[in-house]
Design an enzyme around this catalytic site. Structure first.
Site, short mmCIF file in Angstrom:
data_model
loop_
_atom_site.label_atom_id
_atom_site.label_comp_id
_atom_site.label_asym_id
_atom_site.label_seq_id
_atom_site.Cartn_x
_atom_site.Cartn_y
_atom_site.Cartn_z
N LYS A 15 0.84 -1.22 0.00
CA LYS A 15 0.00 0.00 0.00
C LYS A 15 0.87 1.26 0.00
O LYS A 15 0.65 2.18 -0.79
CB LYS A 15 -0.92 0.02 1.24
CG LYS A 15 -1.81 -1.21 1.37
CD LYS A 15 -2.72 -1.13 2.58
CE LYS A 15 -2.03 -1.17 3.93
NZ LYS A 15 -1.33 -2.44 4.22
N ARG A 90 -9.27 1.27 9.53
CA ARG A 90 -8.85 -0.09 9.77
C ARG A 90 -9.87 -0.87 10.59
O ARG A 90 -9.66 -2.04 10.90
CB ARG A 90 -7.54 -0.06 10.57
CG ARG A 90 -6.34 -0.53 9.83
CD ARG A 90 -5.17 -0.38 10.78
NE ARG A 90 -4.05 -1.14 10.37
CZ ARG A 90 -3.05 -0.64 9.64
NH1 ARG A 90 -3.08 0.58 9.19
NH2 ARG A 90 -2.03 -1.40 9.36
N ARG A 124 11.66 -6.12 4.28
CA ARG A 124 11.46 -4.66 4.25
C ARG A 124 12.52 -3.94 5.10
O ARG A 124 12.81 -4.33 6.22
CB ARG A 124 10.08 -4.28 4.77
CG ARG A 124 9.94 -2.75 4.86
CD ARG A 124 8.54 -2.26 4.96
NE ARG A 124 7.83 -2.85 6.08
CZ ARG A 124 6.53 -2.75 6.23
NH1 ARG A 124 5.81 -2.11 5.35
NH2 ARG A 124 5.95 -3.31 7.27
N ARG A 157 11.80 -2.38 10.82
CA ARG A 157 10.75 -1.99 11.77
C ARG A 157 10.59 -3.05 12.86
O ARG A 157 10.62 -4.25 12.56
CB ARG A 157 9.41 -1.81 11.03
CG ARG A 157 9.28 -0.48 10.35
CD ARG A 157 8.10 -0.36 9.41
NE ARG A 157 6.82 -0.88 9.86
CZ ARG A 157 5.69 -0.73 9.18
NH1 ARG A 157 5.68 -0.06 8.03
NH2 ARG A 157 4.56 -1.25 9.63
N ARG A 168 -0.19 -9.06 13.45
CA ARG A 168 -0.78 -8.08 12.54
C ARG A 168 -1.69 -8.75 11.51
O ARG A 168 -2.74 -8.21 11.16
CB ARG A 168 0.33 -7.30 11.83
CG ARG A 168 1.00 -6.29 12.75
CD ARG A 168 2.35 -5.85 12.23
NE ARG A 168 2.27 -5.10 11.00
CZ ARG A 168 3.28 -4.99 10.14
NH1 ARG A 168 4.42 -5.61 10.37
NH2 ARG A 168 3.13 -4.26 9.07
P1 AP5 Z 1 4.87 -1.66 1.79
O1 AP5 Z 1 4.55 -0.77 0.65
O2 AP5 Z 1 5.65 -1.11 2.94
O3 AP5 Z 1 3.55 -2.40 2.30
P2 AP5 Z 1 2.32 -1.82 3.15
O4 AP5 Z 1 1.10 -2.47 2.62
O5 AP5 Z 1 2.37 -0.32 3.18
O6 AP5 Z 1 2.68 -2.47 4.53
P3 AP5 Z 1 2.66 -1.93 6.01
O7 AP5 Z 1 3.25 -3.05 6.82
O8 AP5 Z 1 3.33 -0.59 6.15
O9 AP5 Z 1 1.19 -1.80 6.28
P4 AP5 Z 1 0.54 -1.92 7.61
O10 AP5 Z 1 -0.84 -1.63 7.18
O11 AP5 Z 1 0.70 -3.14 8.40
O12 AP5 Z 1 1.38 -0.88 8.50
P5 AP5 Z 1 1.13 0.64 8.82
O13 AP5 Z 1 2.42 1.33 8.68
O14 AP5 Z 1 -0.05 1.17 8.10
O15 AP5 Z 1 5.66 -2.92 1.20
C1 AP5 Z 1 6.21 -3.91 2.05
C2 AP5 Z 1 7.60 -4.34 1.51
O16 AP5 Z 1 7.45 -4.97 0.25
C3 AP5 Z 1 8.58 -3.17 1.28
O17 AP5 Z 1 9.87 -3.61 1.62
C4 AP5 Z 1 8.49 -2.88 -0.21
O18 AP5 Z 1 9.71 -2.39 -0.73
C5 AP5 Z 1 8.17 -4.27 -0.78
N1 AP5 Z 1 7.27 -4.21 -1.91
C6 AP5 Z 1 6.15 -3.45 -2.03
N2 AP5 Z 1 5.55 -3.67 -3.21
C7 AP5 Z 1 6.31 -4.61 -3.83
C8 AP5 Z 1 6.22 -5.28 -5.09
N3 AP5 Z 1 5.20 -5.01 -5.94
N4 AP5 Z 1 7.15 -6.19 -5.42
C9 AP5 Z 1 8.17 -6.46 -4.58
N5 AP5 Z 1 8.33 -5.86 -3.38
C10 AP5 Z 1 7.41 -4.95 -3.02
O19 AP5 Z 1 0.71 0.56 10.34
C11 AP5 Z 1 1.63 0.15 11.35
C12 AP5 Z 1 0.92 0.05 12.67
O20 AP5 Z 1 0.39 1.34 13.05
C13 AP5 Z 1 -0.29 -0.89 12.73
O21 AP5 Z 1 0.06 -2.22 12.93
C14 AP5 Z 1 -1.07 -0.30 13.91
O22 AP5 Z 1 -0.49 -0.66 15.12
C15 AP5 Z 1 -0.87 1.21 13.73
N6 AP5 Z 1 -1.92 1.80 12.91
C16 AP5 Z 1 -1.77 2.36 11.67
N7 AP5 Z 1 -2.96 2.79 11.21
C17 AP5 Z 1 -3.87 2.49 12.17
C18 AP5 Z 1 -5.27 2.66 12.26
N8 AP5 Z 1 -5.98 3.21 11.26
N9 AP5 Z 1 -5.90 2.24 13.38
C19 AP5 Z 1 -5.21 1.69 14.40
N10 AP5 Z 1 -3.87 1.48 14.36
C20 AP5 Z 1 -3.21 1.88 13.26
#
Ligand code: AP5
Length: 211
Positions: A15, A90, A124, A157, A168
């Site tokens: 994402k 979420r 990552r 991370r 997660r």
């Molecule tokens: P990446 O683009 O980083 O994936 P992502 O979907 O953004 O993954 P996240 O882990 O960041 O999402 P998340 O929803 O768990 O975490 P968030 O930060 O929102 O890609 C992942 C890896 O793959 C990277 O290394 C990238 O280079 C590689 N990659 C990407 N696309 C690729 C491709 N096509 N081919 C090959 N490689 C590729 O949230 C973190 C925490 O914050 C949550 O767990 C929670 O505790 C809190 N939080 C955030 N939002 C909320 C909310 N709304 N409510 C409550 N808690 C929240």
């Protein structure tokens, strides 16, 4: 037409990576609640101190805190021309709250297998300064642990450790996955195949949104 986009999908679905491309393409702001929380943790603000242990354990921050944070962004200018909300909402409660202050035009759902997610999260590496997501195998920085884009430190991370990733994925299935049915019922869900490389996924995205 304004694109008021939300990005849904499991952790590691790509994402954040796609959001950076779409942001540049459509010239709209990208708001990642995860990035905002991580910045607060690094800066050791009261918000950061409050959420650090929750995030490191792979759990969700409470709805009130998260909704208040996003609302602050909507109070600023720049959101009228569209936006990408990455990682918000979420929970159903967050989606209901969002509907009270903005109208989503597309809920983009990243469709991907757990095995690919585990591969992506396992490799990552994130820049501490600019937040760019590198990958140890698929897109490594030229020099280990140094960001090509800004020279910042590249790190793993805490919530990408195996126990936190399992938590997660579980939290995603229980609390976030029901949002696909929620937005489908409103006629707003757009499923995209999130397998393959970033260019391929961007092509799927553009086709799905008629861009
Ligand atoms: P990446 O683009 O980083 O994936 P992502 O979907 O953004 O993954 P996240 O882990 O960041 O999402 P998340 O929803 O768990 O975490 P968030 O930060 O929102 O890609 C992942 C890896 O793959 C990277 O290394 C990238 O280079 C590689 N990659 C990407 N696309 C690729 C491709 N096509 N081919 C090959 N490689 C590729 O949230 C973190 C925490 O914050 C949550 O767990 C929670 O505790 C809190 N939080 C955030 N939002 C909320 C909310 N709304 N409510 C409550 N808690 C929240």
């Amino acid at each position: 037409m304004a694109f008021n986009l939300i990005f849904l999908g499991p952790p590691g679905a790509g994402k954040g990576t796609l959001a950076l491309r779409v942001k540049d393409m459509l010239h709209i702001p990208h708001i990642s609640t995860g990035n905002i929380f991580r910045e607060a943790i690094t800066a050791k603000t009261p918000l950061g101190l409050k959420v650090k242990s929750i995030i490191d354990a792979g759990k969700l921050v409470d709805d009130d805190t998260t909704v208040a944070l996003v609302k602050e962004y909507f109070a600023q200018s720049g959101m009228q021309a569209g936006y990408i909300l990455d990682g918000f909402p979420r929970t159903i409660a967050q989606a209901d709250a969002l509907a009270l202050f903005s109208t989503v035009t597309h809920a983009v759902n990243f469709d991907i297998e757990d095995t690919v997610v585990l591969e992506r999260l396992g490799g990552r590496r994130v820049c501490r300064s600019c937040g760019f997501n590198w990958h140890a195998s698929f897109n490594p920085p030229k020099q280990a642990n140094v960001c090509d884009k800004c020279g910042g430190e590249v790190y793993t991370r805490d919530d990408d450790k195996p126990e936190a990733v399992q938590k997660r994925l579980l939290v995603y299935r229980e609390q976030t996955a029901p949002l696909t049915a929620y937005y489908r019922a409103k006629g707003l869900l757009v499923d995209i195949d999130a397998n393959g490389n970033v260019e391929t996924i961007l092509t799927h995205f553009k086709k799905a949104l008629n861009l």
